[in-house]
Design a protein around this motif. Structure first.
Motif, PDB file in Angstrom:
ATOM      1  N   PHE A   1       0.885  -1.242   0.252  1.00  0.00           N
ATOM      2  CA  PHE A   1       0.046  -0.092   0.021  1.00  0.00           C
ATOM      3  C   PHE A   1       0.929   1.343   0.099  1.00  0.00           C
ATOM      4  CE2 PHE A   1      -3.357  -2.766   2.124  1.00  0.00           C
ATOM      5  CZ  PHE A   1      -4.129  -2.532   0.956  1.00  0.00           C
ATOM      6  N   CYS A   2       1.736   1.259   0.808  1.00  0.00           N
ATOM      7  CA  CYS A   2       2.592   2.563   1.059  1.00  0.00           C
ATOM      8  C   CYS A   2       3.792   2.771  -0.049  1.00  0.00           C
ATOM      9  CB  CYS A   2       3.362   2.288   2.278  1.00  0.00           C
ATOM     10  SG  CYS A   2       4.195   3.741   2.846  1.00  0.00           S
ATOM     11  N   ARG A   3       4.175   1.789  -0.428  1.00  0.00           N
ATOM     12  CA  ARG A   3       5.144   1.918  -1.643  1.00  0.00           C
ATOM     13  C   ARG A   3       4.712   1.756  -3.148  1.00  0.00           C
ATOM     14  NH1 ARG A   3       9.039  -1.175  -4.210  1.00  0.00           N
ATOM     15  NH2 ARG A   3       8.014  -3.187  -3.037  1.00  0.00           N
ATOM     16  N   ILE A   4       3.636   1.113  -3.359  1.00  0.00           N
ATOM     17  CA  ILE A   4       3.073   0.638  -4.564  1.00  0.00           C
ATOM     18  C   ILE A   4       1.804   1.195  -4.908  1.00  0.00           C
ATOM     19  CG2 ILE A   4       2.592  -1.244  -6.315  1.00  0.00           C
ATOM     20  CD1 ILE A   4       4.948  -2.972  -4.888  1.00  0.00           C
ATOM     21  N   HIS A   5       0.779   0.902  -4.019  1.00  0.00           N
ATOM     22  CA  HIS A   5      -0.519   1.043  -4.598  1.00  0.00           C
ATOM     23  C   HIS A   5      -1.079   2.527  -4.325  1.00  0.00           C
ATOM     24  CE1 HIS A   5      -4.953   0.334  -5.238  1.00  0.00           C
ATOM     25  NE2 HIS A   5      -5.095   1.169  -4.353  1.00  0.00           N
ATOM     26  N   ILE A   6      -0.688   3.212  -3.207  1.00  0.00           N
ATOM     27  CA  ILE A   6      -1.130   4.565  -2.939  1.00  0.00           C
ATOM     28  C   ILE A   6      -0.341   5.459  -3.984  1.00  0.00           C
ATOM     29  CG2 ILE A   6      -0.984   6.398  -1.187  1.00  0.00           C
ATOM     30  CD1 ILE A   6      -1.460   4.440   0.881  1.00  0.00           C
ATOM     31  N   PRO A   7       1.258   5.316  -4.130  1.00  0.00           N
ATOM     32  CA  PRO A   7       1.650   6.154  -5.243  1.00  0.00           C
ATOM     33  C   PRO A   7       0.889   5.711  -6.628  1.00  0.00           C
ATOM     34  CG  PRO A   7       3.206   5.133  -3.762  1.00  0.00           C
ATOM     35  CD  PRO A   7       2.135   4.441  -3.398  1.00  0.00           C
ATOM     36  N   GLY A   8       0.585   4.777  -6.728  1.00  0.00           N
ATOM     37  CA  GLY A   8      -0.115   4.384  -8.209  1.00  0.00           C
ATOM     38  C   GLY A   8      -1.396   5.064  -8.477  1.00  0.00           C
ATOM     39  N   VAL A   9      -2.331   5.074  -7.396  1.00  0.00           N
ATOM     40  CA  VAL A   9      -3.448   5.963  -7.180  1.00  0.00           C
ATOM     41  C   VAL A   9      -3.369   7.332  -7.727  1.00  0.00           C
ATOM     42  CG1 VAL A   9      -5.348   6.547  -5.997  1.00  0.00           C
ATOM     43  CG2 VAL A   9      -4.789   4.128  -5.863  1.00  0.00           C
ATOM     44  N   LEU A  10      -2.289   7.768  -6.820  1.00  0.00           N
ATOM     45  CA  LEU A  10      -1.901   9.349  -7.215  1.00  0.00           C
ATOM     46  C   LEU A  10      -1.635   9.672  -8.614  1.00  0.00           C
ATOM     47  CD1 LEU A  10      -0.344  10.163  -3.701  1.00  0.00           C
ATOM     48  CD2 LEU A  10      -2.366  10.310  -4.289  1.00  0.00           C
ATOM     49  N   LYS A  11      -0.556   8.573  -9.065  1.00  0.00           N
ATOM     50  CA  LYS A  11       0.005   9.162 -10.488  1.00  0.00           C
ATOM     51  C   LYS A  11      -0.943   8.693 -11.550  1.00  0.00           C
ATOM     52  CE  LYS A  11       4.075   7.713 -13.367  1.00  0.00           C
ATOM     53  NZ  LYS A  11       5.073   6.660 -13.270  1.00  0.00           N
ATOM     54  N   TYR A  12      -1.719   7.523 -11.562  1.00  0.00           N
ATOM     55  CA  TYR A  12      -2.675   6.969 -12.508  1.00  0.00           C
ATOM     56  C   TYR A  12      -3.947   7.399 -12.473  1.00  0.00           C
ATOM     57  CZ  TYR A  12       1.838   4.528 -13.472  1.00  0.00           C
ATOM     58  OH  TYR A  12       3.048   3.969 -13.835  1.00  0.00           O
ATOM     59  N   VAL A  13      -4.617   7.660 -11.324  1.00  0.00           N
ATOM     60  CA  VAL A  13      -5.961   7.945 -11.126  1.00  0.00           C
ATOM     61  C   VAL A  13      -6.166   9.381 -11.068  1.00  0.00           C
ATOM     62  CG1 VAL A  13      -8.042   7.673 -10.002  1.00  0.00           C
ATOM     63  CG2 VAL A  13      -6.251   5.568 -10.374  1.00  0.00           C
TER      64      VAL A  13
END
Length: 499
Positions: free
Chosen positions: A485-497
């Protein structure tokens, strides 16, 4: 004949797709893109991947596939691997088809359909309307009749070795306790004393639409849209499902069980699908999942409270793990005539993640990576209040919003409608929020646990000795949720969504 109990390694999985022709529906969606990319990357010698997309003609279908599938960031590694030959490789392997599963012939001309029937080895149905509050007629067309039309096509395919259908683990609705990987029987419903007759539901929709079209109302379209949305929710709850999406997906599964003749069928039921964990692009995602509303609101700091019990398990699974499970299951059950297997691609039994893990990961991420406002100042990370019951949330909404709204309504009447526009706007927003809670609330307090013994047996056949083997990992026990969540998913949401 190969069975699911045979040992499985990367060589066997990769070899299976060599020279195969695959028809995929729903390729413009999140899961569909991951599947298309994975097959092309691990087996460049796949014969053809046919992508059925909604489009008016072949050039439009090609443009859609180029823009919405091949042109996305997800295909970056594949593009890099093939260099200048990438576009040619894609054109030789990918065949866009302008059609739609809501039509009996999939929206294709008869000669084209006959050609495909001779060639297709594997059908993967991912197409679905996932809106919880979709029009009932639209949901039935895609999630139920779409399955029927694909099944009819599958029966014409002389070489067909596998029919993979993606459903959702939440066809169980909001039941508690251990939920097993079992097919849904014809007529079965979740509400005691009711019998689910799919044909009767289709007739009901036709009758309601007929009545609506005969209406004298000036805005028949708007009225019909609202009536169909409300009918879907009403029928879903009558039979024990919480929303139109999971209800019609359950009906799709029932229909699949009724229609199969001698076709090997695998039903994959993922829970809440989250961003890519490993390859080809960690953090990549598309669209907003239920839990991502919380992340986006927290990031923008315009969400001070949320509906969730931090101690409850939220069953989530990364998108690439779902696709890996699909691929391995296809290979394992290929050519098993008459077989129908149900798999839960879930995490609540093997490696449960609670809402508190997501919240603490979010706090840590935004503390270590503080947001900066337009004026260059650091935006402080604030805590959030969580409502642990829907009743508490309702009480809060009445005190904070409904009472002031009623006062505004009274003032508006006294001042001859001076604040009518403001009142109507705020009242509409209030009703919208309360409606969202009504539709999504049951998922925030879901207390079920998905049994995945079938998938665990499949996992036990996996070798997992080499780097190639690990490319097909779908074991939730290998996930460190806090790190993910901290290193992959949350940054992914911020970047791609959030972009």
């Amino acid at each position: 004949m190969k069975t699911a109990m045979d040992s499985m390694d990367a060589a066997r999985i990769i070899g299976y797709f060599k020279g195969k022709s695959i028809l995929i529906t729903g390729s413009t969606g999140f899961l569909g893109k991951i599947l298309v990319e994975k097959i092309l990357r691990v087996q460049p010698d796949v014969n053809k991947i046919y992508l059925l997309v909604r489009a008016i003609d072949a050039p439009s279908a090609k443009q859609r596939v180029q823009q919405e599938v091949i042109g996305t960031e997800l295909f970056g590694l594949l593009r890099e691997n093939h260099g200048e030959g990438f576009q040619q490789f894609i054109e030789e392997r990918i065949v866009p088809l302008a059609g739609d599963i809501i039509y009996e012939n999939l929206g294709l001309e008869a000669p084209r359909l006959e050609e495909l029937a001779k060639e297709i080895d594997v059908i993967v149905n991912i197409a679905a309307t996932t809106n919880f509050y979709e029009r009932y007629d639209v949901s039935l067309d895609v999630n139920v009749l779409g399955v029927k039309h694909l099944c009819h096509f599958a029966m014409q395919c002389a070489k067909l070795k596998m029919f993979m259908h993606v459903s959702t683990a939440f066809v169980s609705s909001d039941r508690e306790g251990l939920i097993q990987e079992k097919p849904i029987k014809p007529g079965e419903s979740l509400c005691e004393g009711t019998f689910l007759d799919i044909d009767a539901e289709l007739r009901l929709v036709r009758e309601v639409k007929k009545e609506l079209s005969a209406s004298d109302s000036l805005d028949v379209h708007k009225m019909g849209r609202k009536a169909m949305k409300e009918l879907g929710l009403q029928r879903a709850r009558h039979f024990g499902w919480s929303n139109t999406y999971v209800f019609t997906k359950a009906m799709g599964e029932i229909l699949l069980g009724q229609l199969r003749v001698d076709i090997p069928v695998v039903i994959m039921r993922p829970s809440i699908i989250t961003s890519v964990r490993a390859d080809p692009l960690p953090g990549w995602m598309q669209g907003t999942r239920t839990i991502d509303t919380f992340i986006i609101g927290y990031a923008k700091q315009n969400l001070s409270c949320f509906l969730a019990d931090l101690n409850l398990v939220m069953d989530v699974i990364p998108g690439d793990m779902v696709v890996n499970a699909m691929i391995v299951a296809m290979v394992a059950h290929s050519e098993e005539r008459g077989a129908q297997v149900v798999y839960h691609a879930t995490s609540s039994l093997r490696n449960p993640a609670t809402y508190s893990v997501l919240y603490e990961s979010g706090w840590r991420h935004f503390t270590e990576n503080p947001r900066v406002g337009k004026n260059g100042e650091v935006i402080p990370t604030r805590g959030m209040y969580f409502f642990t019951t829907i009743a508490r949330f309702h009480f809060y909404m009445i005190l904070t919003y409904k009472l002031p709204l009623e006062i505004l309504h009274l003032v508006n009447l006294l001042l001859c409608g001076l604040f009518s526009r403001l009142y109507n706007d705020l009242n509409r927003k209030y009703k919208f929020v309360m409606h969202l809670v009504d539709v999504y609330g049951p998922f925030a307090f879901f207390k079920g646990c998905f049994d995945d013994m079938n998938l665990e047996r499949l996992r036990m056949t996996m070798a997992m000795k080499t780097t190639e083997d690990r490319m097909f990992n779908f074991d939730p026990k290998t996930i460190d949720w806090d790190d993910y969540f901290c290193r992959i998913h949350i940054p992914g949401v911020l970047k791609y969504v959030c972009k």
